[in-house]
Motif scaffolding. Structure first.
Motif, PDB file in Angstrom:
ATOM      1  N   ALA A 307      -7.106   2.028 -14.160  1.00 14.20           N
ATOM      2  CA  ALA A 307      -5.931   3.194 -14.139  1.00 14.20           C
ATOM      3  C   ALA A 307      -6.401   4.113 -12.844  1.00 14.20           C
ATOM      4  CB  ALA A 307      -5.907   4.098 -15.467  1.00 14.20           C
ATOM      5  N   ILE A 308      -7.580   4.688 -12.764  1.00 20.73           N
ATOM      6  CA  ILE A 308      -8.010   5.458 -11.463  1.00 20.73           C
ATOM      7  C   ILE A 308      -8.168   4.333 -10.397  1.00 20.73           C
ATOM      8  CG2 ILE A 308      -9.885   6.977 -10.819  1.00 20.73           C
ATOM      9  CD1 ILE A 308     -10.701   7.337 -13.514  1.00 20.73           C
ATOM     10  N   SER A 309      -8.556   3.326 -10.362  1.00 14.48           N
ATOM     11  CA  SER A 309      -8.740   2.636  -9.221  1.00 14.48           C
ATOM     12  C   SER A 309      -7.285   1.984  -8.676  1.00 14.48           C
ATOM     13  CB  SER A 309      -9.708   1.302  -9.469  1.00 14.48           C
ATOM     14  OG  SER A 309      -9.265   0.596 -10.477  1.00 14.48           O
ATOM     15  N   LEU A 310      -6.441   1.763  -9.717  1.00 15.23           N
ATOM     16  CA  LEU A 310      -5.194   1.251  -9.359  1.00 15.23           C
ATOM     17  C   LEU A 310      -4.354   2.450  -8.483  1.00 15.23           C
ATOM     18  CD1 LEU A 310      -4.377  -0.959 -12.175  1.00 15.23           C
ATOM     19  CD2 LEU A 310      -4.221  -1.703  -9.826  1.00 15.23           C
ATOM     20  N   SER A 311      -4.539   3.683  -9.145  1.00 16.97           N
ATOM     21  CA  SER A 311      -3.612   4.655  -8.481  1.00 16.97           C
ATOM     22  C   SER A 311      -4.522   4.944  -7.048  1.00 16.97           C
ATOM     23  CB  SER A 311      -4.126   5.723  -9.317  1.00 16.97           C
ATOM     24  OG  SER A 311      -3.415   5.569 -10.848  1.00 16.97           O
ATOM     25  N   LEU A 312      -5.525   4.822  -6.930  1.00 11.96           N
ATOM     26  CA  LEU A 312      -6.221   5.147  -5.760  1.00 11.96           C
ATOM     27  C   LEU A 312      -6.077   4.142  -4.558  1.00 11.96           C
ATOM     28  CD1 LEU A 312     -10.006   6.261  -6.666  1.00 11.96           C
ATOM     29  CD2 LEU A 312      -8.150   7.653  -5.867  1.00 11.96           C
ATOM     30  N   MET A 313      -5.588   3.015  -5.001  1.00 13.32           N
ATOM     31  CA  MET A 313      -5.363   1.987  -4.083  1.00 13.32           C
ATOM     32  C   MET A 313      -3.920   2.346  -3.295  1.00 13.32           C
ATOM     33  SD  MET A 313      -5.944  -1.716  -5.815  1.00 13.32           S
ATOM     34  CE  MET A 313      -7.671  -2.253  -6.150  1.00 13.32           C
ATOM     35  N   THR A 314      -3.085   3.019  -4.012  1.00 16.87           N
ATOM     36  CA  THR A 314      -1.756   3.374  -3.340  1.00 16.87           C
ATOM     37  C   THR A 314      -1.814   4.679  -2.421  1.00 16.87           C
ATOM     38  OG1 THR A 314      -1.071   4.951  -5.178  1.00 16.87           O
ATOM     39  CG2 THR A 314      -0.636   2.735  -5.455  1.00 16.87           C
ATOM     40  N   VAL A 315      -2.926   5.313  -2.453  1.00 13.40           N
ATOM     41  CA  VAL A 315      -3.090   6.688  -1.774  1.00 13.40           C
ATOM     42  C   VAL A 315      -4.035   6.147  -0.212  1.00 13.40           C
ATOM     43  CG1 VAL A 315      -4.404   8.720  -1.469  1.00 13.40           C
ATOM     44  CG2 VAL A 315      -3.307   7.768  -3.872  1.00 13.40           C
ATOM     45  N   PHE A 316      -5.043   5.271  -0.384  1.00  9.64           N
ATOM     46  CA  PHE A 316      -5.711   4.991   0.742  1.00  9.64           C
ATOM     47  C   PHE A 316      -5.367   3.953   1.399  1.00  9.64           C
ATOM     48  CE2 PHE A 316      -8.583   7.259  -2.065  1.00  9.64           C
ATOM     49  CZ  PHE A 316      -9.178   8.455  -1.162  1.00  9.64           C
ATOM     50  N   THR A 317      -5.604   3.892   2.842  1.00 10.20           N
ATOM     51  CA  THR A 317      -5.122   2.628   3.575  1.00 10.20           C
ATOM     52  C   THR A 317      -6.395   2.098   4.496  1.00 10.20           C
ATOM     53  OG1 THR A 317      -4.733   4.294   5.510  1.00 10.20           O
ATOM     54  CG2 THR A 317      -2.820   3.496   3.895  1.00 10.20           C
ATOM     55  N   ASN A 318      -7.359   2.977   4.444  1.00  7.89           N
ATOM     56  CA  ASN A 318      -8.625   2.411   5.392  1.00  7.89           C
ATOM     57  C   ASN A 318      -9.254   1.329   4.714  1.00  7.89           C
ATOM     58  OD1 ASN A 318     -11.952   2.603   5.523  1.00  7.89           O
ATOM     59  ND2 ASN A 318     -11.061   3.540   7.233  1.00  7.89           N
ATOM     60  N   PHE A 319      -9.486   0.032   5.550  1.00  6.17           N
ATOM     61  CA  PHE A 319      -9.875  -1.103   5.140  1.00  6.17           C
ATOM     62  C   PHE A 319     -11.207  -1.183   4.228  1.00  6.17           C
ATOM     63  CE2 PHE A 319     -12.475  -4.680   6.067  1.00  6.17           C
ATOM     64  CZ  PHE A 319     -11.767  -5.894   5.617  1.00  6.17           C
ATOM     65  N   ILE A 320     -12.042  -0.424   4.848  1.00  8.80           N
ATOM     66  CA  ILE A 320     -13.256   0.022   3.974  1.00  8.80           C
ATOM     67  C   ILE A 320     -13.132   0.486   2.671  1.00  8.80           C
ATOM     68  CG2 ILE A 320     -15.867   0.937   4.126  1.00  8.80           C
ATOM     69  CD1 ILE A 320     -15.801   0.588   6.890  1.00  8.80           C
ATOM     70  N   VAL A 321     -12.548   1.319   2.534  1.00 11.56           N
ATOM     71  CA  VAL A 321     -12.156   2.140   1.244  1.00 11.56           C
ATOM     72  C   VAL A 321     -11.568   1.314   0.284  1.00 11.56           C
ATOM     73  CG1 VAL A 321     -10.918   4.078   0.132  1.00 11.56           C
ATOM     74  CG2 VAL A 321     -12.214   4.481   2.546  1.00 11.56           C
TER      75      VAL A 321
END
Length: 413
Positions: A307-321
């Motif tokens: 749940a946490i990682s899927l939510s973070l995917m929508t926030v960040f755009t940096n390739f490494i992150v």
């Protein structure tokens, strides 16, 4: 037969290869999705839903695998399903419309029937090392996500999507010789009147006035009695619903999601590969995980991390992150998917294991169809995957809630 023998590990290799083929095929179609959408001149959700229907169709018919194995044998079932799936991919390569593609995908769905068969026979070969066997065959999923995206991308650039599908058909065809190496023995010994439906002999000899055997047929044939057990519903059925929805949305749309974030097609493929790295790493350490935590604790932890990682995917755009988040998510979904099979064995008897796996795959397939449609449709309507991926995260939390409610009700009883 002797469990945990050398032959058992050989059968495990066939099971692992079957998992590799199934997930590799789904992942291949997800990479081809942008080209299929363009070439067939249709919407994202139509192609995505068609891919998910392939999963759902095969999982729905998995309820019949127990009867198929009793009528024929695991060897015949695996070889036949591999041949049908390979034919289906050839039909997909010749597709000129979404309908033709869907027809080929329905044929390809026999890979899911093959998976149910090979996983269903696993308790016949393993006892002491069953948890380790689950971890190993689950690595087939991780290896497919890790090793296939970049080669498929290269094949797509070289041969186009039709040529790539033909080559995938050749890979899937290898399940035919693999299946031929399985033993000829059936899961249960054939007996008169019992070989298909598992009815007692008294039902066969009691005459036509005794209808109890007929009324008992659906329960015996499909394992309907499992759905009356609270522990099975909350710890297996609902968890596989959640897993089917989450992993299908991620597998089919992650490449398109990364591209919408500004990544190139190759960068998007690398992000998916990172998820495969996380999944493989966690599944290699499966035995150690079970020395530290129980399967229920691992399900709780994995659903929260997803749940946490899927939510973070929508926030960040940096390739490494995004690669780092993908590794974490891959590890979490790797644990979640692996523990479902262990939970299915723990919450059912040995005689019900085939039915338990069938219901697990059935719920997985239903959820996969929903995910393929909803995730793609919301993107077409909004132009963004933000809402879709947040829904995937919410489904992870629902899985945690189901476990908690189920445990509370079981304790209170």
């Amino acid at each position: 037969m002797v469990k945990d023998s050398a032959r058992s590990w050989f059968v495990l290799a066939v099971v692992t290869f079957s998992m590799f083929l199934e997930i590799g095929t789904i992942k291949g179609f997800s990479i081809l999705l942008p080209d299929l959408k363009h070439q067939l001149d249709t919407h994202t959700w139509i192609i995505g839903s068609s891919i998910s229907i392939m999963t759902g169709f095969g999982c729905t018919f998995s309820l019949l695998t127990d009867a198929l194995v009793k009528i024929f044998s695991p060897r015949v079932c695996v070889m036949t399903s591999g041949l049908i799936a390979s034919t289906g991919l050839i039909v997909c390569s010749l597709a000129t419309s979404p309908f033709t593609l869907l027809l080929g995908l329905i044929l390809t769905s026999s890979l899911l029937i093959q998976e149910t068969v090979v996983i269903g026979i696993l308790p016949d070969y393993f006892d002491r090392y069953f948890n380790a066997a689950v971890g190993i065959f689950s690595c087939g999923t991780a290896l497919a996500i890790l090793t296939l995206p970049l080669p498929i991308q290269i094949l797509l650039d070289t041969y186009g999507w039709r040529g790539t599908l033909l080559l995938l058909s050749g890979i899937v065809l290898h399940s035919v010789p693999c299946g031929s190496l399985l033993g000829v023995e059936k899961k249960v010994e054939k007996r008169e009147c019992e070989q298909i439906f598992d009815l007692s002999m008294s039902h066969c000899n009691s005459g036509s006035d005794d209808t109890h055997g007929l009324s008992d047929l659906p329960r015996r044939l499909m394992g309907l009695h499992l759905m009356t057990r609270l522990s099975f519903v909350t710890r297996v059925f609902v968890q596989s619903l959640a897993c089917g929805y989450i992993i299908t949305g991620w597998l089919i749309y992650m490449v398109s999601f990364a591209i919408s974030k500004g990544a190139s097609l190759k960068e998007a493929t690398i992000i998916v590969t990172s998820g495969g790295i996380g999944m493989l790493a966690i599944r290699v350490g499966n035995t150690m995980l079970h020395k530290i935590m129980t399967y229920k604790q691992l399900l709780y932890l994995a659903s929260a991390v997803m749940a946490i990682s899927l939510s973070l995917m929508t926030v960040f755009t940096n390739f490494i992150v995004l690669n780092i988040i993908s590794v974490i998510f891959g590890g979490a979904i790797g644990v979640f998917g692996m523990e479902m099979y262990i939970s299915a064995k723990v919450n059912s008897s040995d005689s019900d294991h085939f039915h338990s796996i069938a219901w697990l795959h059935l719920s997985f397939g239903w959820a996969a169809i929903l995910s393929g449609f909803i995730t793609g449709y919301l993107f077409d309507m909004t132009g963004s995957f933000t809402i879709s991926f947040n829904i995937l995260a919410a489904v992870s939390l629902l899985a945690t809630l189901s476990l908690a409610v189920g445990d509370f009700l079981i304790r209170s009883n």
